[in-house]
Design a protein around this motif. Sequence first.
Motif, mmCIF file in Angstrom:
data_model
loop_
_atom_site.group_PDB
_atom_site.id
_atom_site.type_symbol
_atom_site.label_atom_id
_atom_site.label_comp_id
_atom_site.label_asym_id
_atom_site.label_seq_id
_atom_site.Cartn_x
_atom_site.Cartn_y
_atom_site.Cartn_z
ATOM 1 N N LYS A 13 6.095 8.095 -11.231
ATOM 2 C CA LYS A 13 4.705 8.090 -11.710
ATOM 3 C C LYS A 13 4.468 6.952 -12.690
ATOM 4 C CE LYS A 13 3.364 12.903 -11.115
ATOM 5 N NZ LYS A 13 2.877 14.105 -11.812
ATOM 6 N N ARG A 14 5.422 6.743 -13.598
ATOM 7 C CA ARG A 14 5.306 5.643 -14.555
ATOM 8 C C ARG A 14 5.227 4.308 -13.817
ATOM 9 N NH1 ARG A 14 10.613 4.473 -17.084
ATOM 10 N NH2 ARG A 14 10.761 3.496 -15.056
ATOM 11 N N ASP A 15 6.105 4.108 -12.833
ATOM 12 C CA ASP A 15 6.124 2.850 -12.089
ATOM 13 C C ASP A 15 4.824 2.639 -11.315
ATOM 14 O OD1 ASP A 15 8.659 2.433 -13.091
ATOM 15 O OD2 ASP A 15 9.696 2.963 -11.223
ATOM 16 N N LEU A 16 4.279 3.695 -10.764
ATOM 17 C CA LEU A 16 3.005 3.593 -10.045
ATOM 18 C C LEU A 16 1.862 3.261 -11.003
ATOM 19 C CD1 LEU A 16 3.540 6.569 -7.585
ATOM 20 C CD2 LEU A 16 3.255 4.163 -6.926
ATOM 21 N N ARG A 17 1.831 3.915 -12.158
ATOM 22 C CA ARG A 17 0.788 3.608 -13.156
ATOM 23 C C ARG A 17 0.901 2.165 -13.628
ATOM 24 N NH1 ARG A 17 2.301 8.723 -15.156
ATOM 25 N NH2 ARG A 17 3.556 7.705 -16.743
ATOM 26 N N ASN A 18 2.123 1.736 -13.911
ATOM 27 C CA ASN A 18 2.333 0.358 -14.372
ATOM 28 C C ASN A 18 1.932 -0.658 -13.307
ATOM 29 O OD1 ASN A 18 3.247 1.277 -16.835
ATOM 30 N ND2 ASN A 18 5.413 1.031 -16.346
ATOM 31 N N ALA A 19 2.258 -0.360 -12.043
ATOM 32 C CA ALA A 19 1.897 -1.266 -10.951
ATOM 33 C C ALA A 19 0.379 -1.386 -10.842
ATOM 34 C CB ALA A 19 2.494 -0.770 -9.633
ATOM 35 N N THR A 33 -5.072 -1.497 -2.571
ATOM 36 C CA THR A 33 -4.733 -0.427 -1.634
ATOM 37 C C THR A 33 -3.510 0.343 -2.127
ATOM 38 O OG1 THR A 33 -3.214 -1.770 -0.309
ATOM 39 C CG2 THR A 33 -5.564 -1.847 0.295
ATOM 40 N N VAL A 34 -3.351 1.543 -1.617
ATOM 41 C CA VAL A 34 -2.184 2.358 -1.950
ATOM 42 C C VAL A 34 -0.912 1.624 -1.535
ATOM 43 C CG1 VAL A 34 -0.946 4.502 -1.403
ATOM 44 C CG2 VAL A 34 -3.395 4.574 -1.913
ATOM 45 N N GLY A 35 -0.939 0.985 -0.371
ATOM 46 C CA GLY A 35 0.224 0.230 0.097
ATOM 47 C C GLY A 35 0.634 -0.864 -0.869
ATOM 48 N N GLU A 36 -0.338 -1.572 -1.423
ATOM 49 C CA GLU A 36 -0.052 -2.644 -2.389
ATOM 50 C C GLU A 36 0.516 -2.072 -3.688
ATOM 51 O OE1 GLU A 36 -3.505 -5.847 -1.051
ATOM 52 O OE2 GLU A 36 -4.035 -4.195 -2.411
ATOM 53 N N ILE A 37 -0.033 -0.941 -4.107
ATOM 54 C CA ILE A 37 0.484 -0.292 -5.328
ATOM 55 C C ILE A 37 1.942 0.105 -5.114
ATOM 56 C CG2 ILE A 37 0.286 1.715 -6.861
ATOM 57 C CD1 ILE A 37 -2.776 1.722 -6.133
ATOM 58 N N CYS A 38 2.223 0.715 -3.965
ATOM 59 C CA CYS A 38 3.588 1.159 -3.656
ATOM 60 C C CYS A 38 4.546 -0.021 -3.598
ATOM 61 C CB CYS A 38 3.617 1.928 -2.337
ATOM 62 S SG CYS A 38 2.783 3.513 -2.418
ATOM 63 N N GLU A 39 4.105 -1.101 -2.975
ATOM 64 C CA GLU A 39 4.959 -2.289 -2.877
ATOM 65 C C GLU A 39 5.270 -2.848 -4.269
ATOM 66 O OE1 GLU A 39 4.499 -6.773 -1.112
ATOM 67 O OE2 GLU A 39 3.687 -5.133 0.115
ATOM 68 N N VAL A 43 7.986 1.798 -4.679
ATOM 69 C CA VAL A 43 7.992 3.230 -4.390
ATOM 70 C C VAL A 43 7.405 3.389 -2.991
ATOM 71 C CG1 VAL A 43 6.913 5.426 -5.038
ATOM 72 C CG2 VAL A 43 7.724 3.886 -6.820
ATOM 73 N N ASN A 44 8.007 4.241 -2.164
ATOM 74 C CA ASN A 44 7.457 4.374 -0.811
ATOM 75 C C ASN A 44 6.201 5.237 -0.809
ATOM 76 O OD1 ASN A 44 8.071 7.162 -0.146
ATOM 77 N ND2 ASN A 44 10.222 6.546 0.011
ATOM 78 N N ARG A 45 5.406 5.071 0.247
ATOM 79 C CA ARG A 45 4.121 5.765 0.354
ATOM 80 C C ARG A 45 4.278 7.292 0.321
ATOM 81 N NH1 ARG A 45 -0.101 2.646 1.852
ATOM 82 N NH2 ARG A 45 -1.220 3.576 3.528
ATOM 83 N N MET A 46 5.332 7.785 0.935
ATOM 84 C CA MET A 46 5.552 9.228 0.946
ATOM 85 C C MET A 46 5.693 9.755 -0.492
ATOM 86 S SD MET A 46 7.888 11.145 3.707
ATOM 87 C CE MET A 46 9.406 11.428 2.833
ATOM 88 N N THR A 47 6.403 9.005 -1.322
ATOM 89 C CA THR A 47 6.554 9.394 -2.728
ATOM 90 C C THR A 47 5.199 9.344 -3.431
ATOM 91 O OG1 THR A 47 8.822 8.583 -2.758
ATOM 92 C CG2 THR A 47 7.742 8.858 -4.898
ATOM 93 N N PHE A 48 4.429 8.289 -3.154
ATOM 94 C CA PHE A 48 3.097 8.182 -3.748
ATOM 95 C C PHE A 48 2.289 9.439 -3.432
ATOM 96 C CE2 PHE A 48 -1.403 7.364 -3.708
ATOM 97 C CZ PHE A 48 -1.622 6.593 -4.830
ATOM 98 N N TYR A 49 2.233 9.790 -2.144
ATOM 99 C CA TYR A 49 1.396 10.924 -1.731
ATOM 100 C C TYR A 49 1.964 12.282 -2.143
ATOM 101 C CZ TYR A 49 -1.685 7.718 0.680
ATOM 102 O OH TYR A 49 -2.572 6.719 0.951
#
Length: 196
Positions: A13-19, A33-39, A43-49
Amino acid sequence: MSKREDIRITKSKRDLRNALTEMMLTTPFEKITVGEICEKAMVNRMTFYKHYADKYELMNDLLLKIKQSIKTRIEISSPSASIENNTMEFTFALVDAIVEECLDRKQFLMAVHNSELVLTMISTTIEKTVGDLMGEYGKNYRFKYNINLLSSAVTGAASFLIRNWLFHYPEDTKDKFLTNIKEFCKSLFDSKILFA
């Protein structure tokens, strides 16, 4: 085993917020996009969702972390400040904490100031927080006006003043700005215009 999982969730979650925060310095929120945030977060998209329904929920989580940071700043700088015991001291500690948080996030705020969607999300979070605080004030003071109306007015005024200072008067020191805001708050409070 669950402790390790909690750490991984916290880090993801921290890495996603920072990204998201870093990306918003150069790209409007609406175009990310979610894909760009994950990249960016690695973090993979499954983890994001697993953690968020969409990027808006991630943005909400980011705003809640900022809110928590402001609360922590108050607890550290003014541990005795409370709405119940010293409303004015608490108000000043809150103003200090918000201004410090805004200074720490100045680049982010400057990057999002043209995004109506992000500003609305920020304002909504602030307005809810201010409304909750005014509800606490209401335990000691009887307001003349509806709390929702007052929290909207306070939120709008505070947001405008802080953004105006950050973007248009950077030569004014933080201390000078805070002194003016605190004098205004004290005059408003002392005037009893808000109270029945």
